[in-house]
Enzyme design. Structure first.
Site, short mmCIF file in Angstrom:
data_model
loop_
_atom_site.label_atom_id
_atom_site.label_comp_id
_atom_site.label_asym_id
_atom_site.label_seq_id
_atom_site.Cartn_x
_atom_site.Cartn_y
_atom_site.Cartn_z
N ASP A 70 0.84 -1.21 0.00
CA ASP A 70 0.00 0.00 0.00
C ASP A 70 0.87 1.26 0.00
O ASP A 70 1.98 1.26 0.53
CB ASP A 70 -0.91 -0.02 1.25
CG ASP A 70 -2.09 0.94 1.11
OD1 ASP A 70 -2.38 1.37 -0.02
OD2 ASP A 70 -2.70 1.25 2.15
N ASN A 105 -10.87 -2.73 -5.79
CA ASN A 105 -10.07 -1.75 -6.55
C ASN A 105 -10.69 -1.41 -7.91
O ASN A 105 -10.28 -0.44 -8.55
CB ASN A 105 -8.63 -2.24 -6.74
CG ASN A 105 -7.77 -2.14 -5.48
OD1 ASN A 105 -6.87 -2.93 -5.26
ND2 ASN A 105 -8.05 -1.15 -4.64
C1 IPE Z 1 -5.48 -2.78 -0.38
O1 IPE Z 1 -5.12 -1.48 -0.52
C2 IPE Z 1 -5.49 -3.46 -1.72
C3 IPE Z 1 -4.20 -3.76 -2.30
C4 IPE Z 1 -3.04 -3.51 -1.75
C5 IPE Z 1 -4.23 -4.41 -3.59
P1 IPE Z 1 -6.20 -0.31 -0.76
O2 IPE Z 1 -5.40 0.94 -0.88
O3 IPE Z 1 -7.09 -0.66 -1.89
O4 IPE Z 1 -7.03 -0.36 0.59
P2 IPE Z 1 -7.90 0.77 1.31
O5 IPE Z 1 -8.89 1.27 0.30
O6 IPE Z 1 -6.95 1.86 1.72
O7 IPE Z 1 -8.51 0.09 2.48
C1 IPE Z 2 -1.27 0.21 -3.46
O1 IPE Z 2 -1.10 1.58 -3.46
C2 IPE Z 2 -1.47 -0.34 -4.85
C3 IPE Z 2 -2.77 -0.98 -5.05
C4 IPE Z 2 -3.80 -0.92 -4.26
C5 IPE Z 2 -2.93 -1.76 -6.25
P1 IPE Z 2 -2.35 2.56 -3.52
O2 IPE Z 2 -2.69 2.82 -4.95
O3 IPE Z 2 -3.46 2.07 -2.69
O4 IPE Z 2 -1.71 3.87 -2.90
P2 IPE Z 2 -2.39 4.86 -1.84
O5 IPE Z 2 -2.87 4.03 -0.71
O6 IPE Z 2 -3.49 5.56 -2.55
O7 IPE Z 2 -1.27 5.77 -1.45
MG MG Z 3 -4.01 2.34 -0.76
#
Ligand code: IPE
Ligand code: IPE
Ligand code: MG
Length: 249
Positions: A18, A66
């Site tokens: 994340d 997602n």
């Molecule tokens: C969790 O991260 C999903 C992945 C790492 C693929 P998200 O960024 O989607 O989770 P939330 O929305 O912050 O809970």
């Molecule tokens: C994790 O990084 C990647 C995926 C969920 C695929 P994020 O895209 O969630 O990055 P933040 O949480 O918005 O910084």
């Molecule tokens: Mg995230």
């Protein structure tokens, strides 16, 4: 005296990658640049797991939630997975990595599923680290699919309701042949599971590190493993006698 390191290398580390978007935003870059840099961190994490002899590494790459992101970003993440498999499959295979994919395969884009299947088939006989990619994965979706399959078995008379045990449910999950994670690690400072391995992580140690995923390197990984090694796992029981002794007597 510090506590002896009883549990050393975990059998299964599962990582919620994340913070790609925030990594990019901090640099005034588009989110996609964070995802791109995140792929490099994936490579390093897989290498480190191999070097340390970690048998299973699960990476949460795309959740069933997602899809609610802007379409451009979804396409970008799909594109990156394809590029990763195309570019890295040969090298992963040479490194003896076995690839597994968990998540719902139905409704996956036609150009993605064959690549995932190819990655699994090519590496099926490898004996090094199993890299389990959680793609289009959500634990509630996974459990729902498992329950539906069991309900069908009952409806068809193959099993009775009494046959539905925790082990029977585990066998119906995408992770049927994969041991439960010992450690669930999340980067970026967020402290939640976001629908990741809810059943399997029942007794996992949870570790949250502040680094954004693109900054996750072998040093951060090692630091998390050191924290893990100092944890005392009880699984509902009591502490082992050796670690209960106070003052080393
Ligand atoms: C969790 O991260 C999903 C992945 C790492 C693929 P998200 O960024 O989607 O989770 P939330 O929305 O912050 O809970
Ligand atoms: C994790 O990084 C990647 C995926 C969920 C695929 P994020 O895209 O969630 O990055 P933040 O949480 O918005 O910084
Ligand atoms: Mg995230």
């Amino acid at each position: 005296m510090s506590k002896p390191l009883v549990s050393t290398v975990p059998t299964h580390v599962a990582i919620i990658m994340d913070g790609n978007g925030r990594w990019a935003a901090m640099r005034g870059l588009p989110r996609t640049m964070g995802h791109r840099k995140g792929v490099e961190a994936v490579r390093e994490a897989v290498r480190t797991a191999g070097d340390l002899g970690i048998p299973y590494l699960t990476l949460y790459a795309f959740s069933s939630e997602n899809w609610s992101r802007p379409q451009d970003e979804v396409s970008d993440l799909m594109g990156l997975l394809k590029v990763f498999i195309r570019r890295d499959l040969a090298e992963l295979h040479r490194s003896n990595v076995r690839i597994r994919v968990i998540g719902d395969r139905v409704n996956l884009r036609g150009d993605i599923l064959p690549l995932l299947l190819e990655a699994e088939e090519t590496t099926a006989a490898n004996t090094g680290t199993t890299l389990c990619i959680a793609f289009n994965y959500g634990a509630r979706d996974e459990i729902t699919r498992a329950v539906r399959a069991l309900a069908q078995d009952v409806a068809d008379g193959r099993v009775t309701p009494d046959d539905i045990t925790p082990a029977a449910i585990s066998r119906r999950l995408d992770t049927a042949d994969i041991p439960d994670p010992d450690l669930v690690l999340r980067t970026s400072g967020e402290e939640r599971l976001s629908n990741f391995l809810l059943w399997q992580a029942a007794y996992a140690e949870l570790i949250f590190v502040p680094e954004f995923w693109p900054d996750f390197d072998s040093a951060v990984f090692q630091r998390a493993l050191d924290i893990y090694a100092r944890r005392e796992r009880r699984f509902g029981g009591v502490a082992a006698p050796a670690s209960r002794a106070v003052g080393g007597a």
